[in-house]
Design a protein around this motif. Sequence first.
Motif, short mmCIF file in Angstrom:
data_model
loop_
_atom_site.label_atom_id
_atom_site.label_comp_id
_atom_site.label_asym_id
_atom_site.label_seq_id
_atom_site.Cartn_x
_atom_site.Cartn_y
_atom_site.Cartn_z
N PRO A 1 13.24 8.34 49.17
CA PRO A 1 12.87 7.35 48.15
C PRO A 1 11.36 7.11 48.07
O PRO A 1 10.82 6.93 46.98
CB PRO A 1 13.59 6.07 48.60
N ARG A 2 10.67 7.13 49.24
CA ARG A 2 9.22 6.89 49.21
C ARG A 2 8.51 8.00 48.44
O ARG A 2 7.62 7.75 47.64
CB ARG A 2 8.69 6.79 50.66
N ASP A 3 8.92 9.24 48.69
CA ASP A 3 8.33 10.36 47.96
C ASP A 3 8.63 10.25 46.46
O ASP A 3 7.80 10.56 45.62
CB ASP A 3 8.86 11.69 48.49
N ASP A 4 9.87 9.81 46.15
CA ASP A 4 10.25 9.69 44.74
C ASP A 4 9.36 8.70 44.00
O ASP A 4 8.89 8.98 42.90
CB ASP A 4 11.70 9.22 44.61
N VAL A 5 9.14 7.50 44.58
CA VAL A 5 8.35 6.49 43.84
C VAL A 5 6.90 6.93 43.71
O VAL A 5 6.26 6.67 42.68
CB VAL A 5 8.46 5.05 44.45
N ILE A 6 6.40 7.62 44.73
CA ILE A 6 5.01 8.13 44.62
C ILE A 6 4.95 9.23 43.56
O ILE A 6 4.04 9.26 42.72
CB ILE A 6 4.49 8.62 45.98
N TYR A 7 5.93 10.12 43.59
CA TYR A 7 5.96 11.19 42.60
C TYR A 7 6.01 10.62 41.18
O TYR A 7 5.27 11.05 40.28
CB TYR A 7 7.18 12.08 42.85
N ASN A 8 6.89 9.62 40.98
CA ASN A 8 7.03 9.05 39.63
C ASN A 8 5.76 8.32 39.20
O ASN A 8 5.35 8.40 38.05
CB ASN A 8 8.22 8.08 39.59
N ALA A 9 5.15 7.59 40.15
CA ALA A 9 3.90 6.87 39.83
C ALA A 9 2.82 7.88 39.41
O ALA A 9 2.10 7.68 38.42
CB ALA A 9 3.43 6.07 41.04
N LEU A 10 2.76 8.98 40.15
CA LEU A 10 1.76 10.01 39.85
C LEU A 10 2.06 10.68 38.51
O LEU A 10 1.16 10.95 37.71
CB LEU A 10 1.73 11.04 40.98
N ALA A 11 3.34 10.94 38.25
CA ALA A 11 3.72 11.57 36.98
C ALA A 11 3.35 10.68 35.80
O ALA A 11 2.85 11.16 34.77
CB ALA A 11 5.22 11.86 36.97
N LYS A 12 3.56 9.36 35.94
CA LYS A 12 3.21 8.43 34.85
C LYS A 12 1.70 8.42 34.63
O LYS A 12 1.22 8.52 33.50
CB LYS A 12 3.69 7.00 35.19
N ALA A 13 0.95 8.32 35.72
CA ALA A 13 -0.52 8.29 35.58
C ALA A 13 -1.03 9.61 35.02
O ALA A 13 -1.90 9.63 34.14
CB ALA A 13 -1.16 8.00 36.94
N GLN A 14 -0.48 10.70 35.52
CA GLN A 14 -0.93 12.02 35.08
C GLN A 14 -0.63 12.24 33.61
O GLN A 14 -1.43 12.83 32.88
CB GLN A 14 -0.28 13.09 35.96
N LYS A 15 0.51 11.75 33.14
CA LYS A 15 0.89 11.92 31.74
C LYS A 15 -0.17 11.29 30.82
O LYS A 15 -0.57 11.88 29.82
CB LYS A 15 2.26 11.27 31.51
N VAL A 16 -0.60 10.09 31.16
CA VAL A 16 -1.62 9.42 30.35
C VAL A 16 -2.98 10.08 30.55
O VAL A 16 -3.74 10.25 29.60
CB VAL A 16 -1.66 7.91 30.68
N ALA A 17 -3.27 10.49 31.78
CA ALA A 17 -4.56 11.12 32.07
C ALA A 17 -4.72 12.46 31.33
O ALA A 17 -5.84 12.87 31.03
CB ALA A 17 -4.72 11.33 33.56
N GLU A 18 -3.58 13.10 31.03
CA GLU A 18 -3.68 14.34 30.25
C GLU A 18 -4.35 14.06 28.91
O GLU A 18 -5.08 14.88 28.38
CB GLU A 18 -2.28 14.91 29.98
#
Length: 256
Positions: A102-119
């Motif tokens: 679960p810890r990896d999942d929430v970090i992965y999702n947080a990064l995916a959200k930030a990365q999506k906007v950063a694109e």
Amino acid sequence: MFCPIEAATRRHSKGCAEDLRTKADEKDASRWSGRRDPCFPGDCFAVTAWSGSRAERISRKEGAMFILASASPRRRALLRQIGAQFVSITPAVEERKDGARPRDDVIYNALAKAQKVAEEYPDHAVLGADTAIVLGGKSFGKPRDAEEARHILSLLEGRQHTVLTGIAWVKNGHAVTDAAETAVRFAPMSQAEIDAYVATGEPMGKAGAYAVQGRAAIYIEEIHGSFSNIVGLPLHAVTALARTAGIVMEADDASL
Ligand SMILES: Cc1cn([C@H]2C[C@H](O)[C@@H](COP(=O)(O)OP(=O)(O)OP(=O)(O)O)O2)c(=O)[nH]c1=O
């Protein structure tokens, strides 16, 4: 110090870094080259150079220092509480909830959200977050419907669970990530109490089907850890991580 995004992602998800990389590559392969320098303290900026219709809305907010990649009104309220100057954009991201880590999942999702906007806004600091609750090794996000909300609450009542929020700052093709954990103990709830609480509608859109900042407060016996983490954004961890990355969250922040 920032890590290249692909490296930060790979740390948390076997195979997922490639997914992100592929999408980014399709969009703009050149973005991934030449952006490997760490972000130095004091390397802050104001969000001013925008174009396009959504950007017009953003540019009216003078002095925004970063972008919150989130649709969550709770996260916006928490950041306003500390005087952060930001704009928010909702990222369209498929969240990963495989439950094994679960810890990896929430970090992965947080990064995916930030990365999506950063694109879309690669020159600006972007903050992403993801919250889940964990009970008995099983992770729960937002309930699909009232029935699932009742089911989750029937598991939580009378027990202690963990609230996990992953956070990620992305800027100039680099990322820093972290996660905060808070232990929450629910008082016993009768079926009638669960039904009445779900009928208020409050559980919908909340990880674990409850809002500690709302009516659910009467059922919360104990909290160990960050309160803001439960509401969706661990403010201490977010600001500490920003500081390590040289990201300024408000225009007159002299803490760097
Ligand atoms: C446990 C708990 C969660 N929550 C909320 C915080 C988050 O908004 C939500 C967790 O869902 P998330 O999927 O982390 O976030 P979100 O869908 O609301 O927003 P976005 O993905 O666009 O950033 O649950 C509370 O408001 N109070 C609580 O007590």
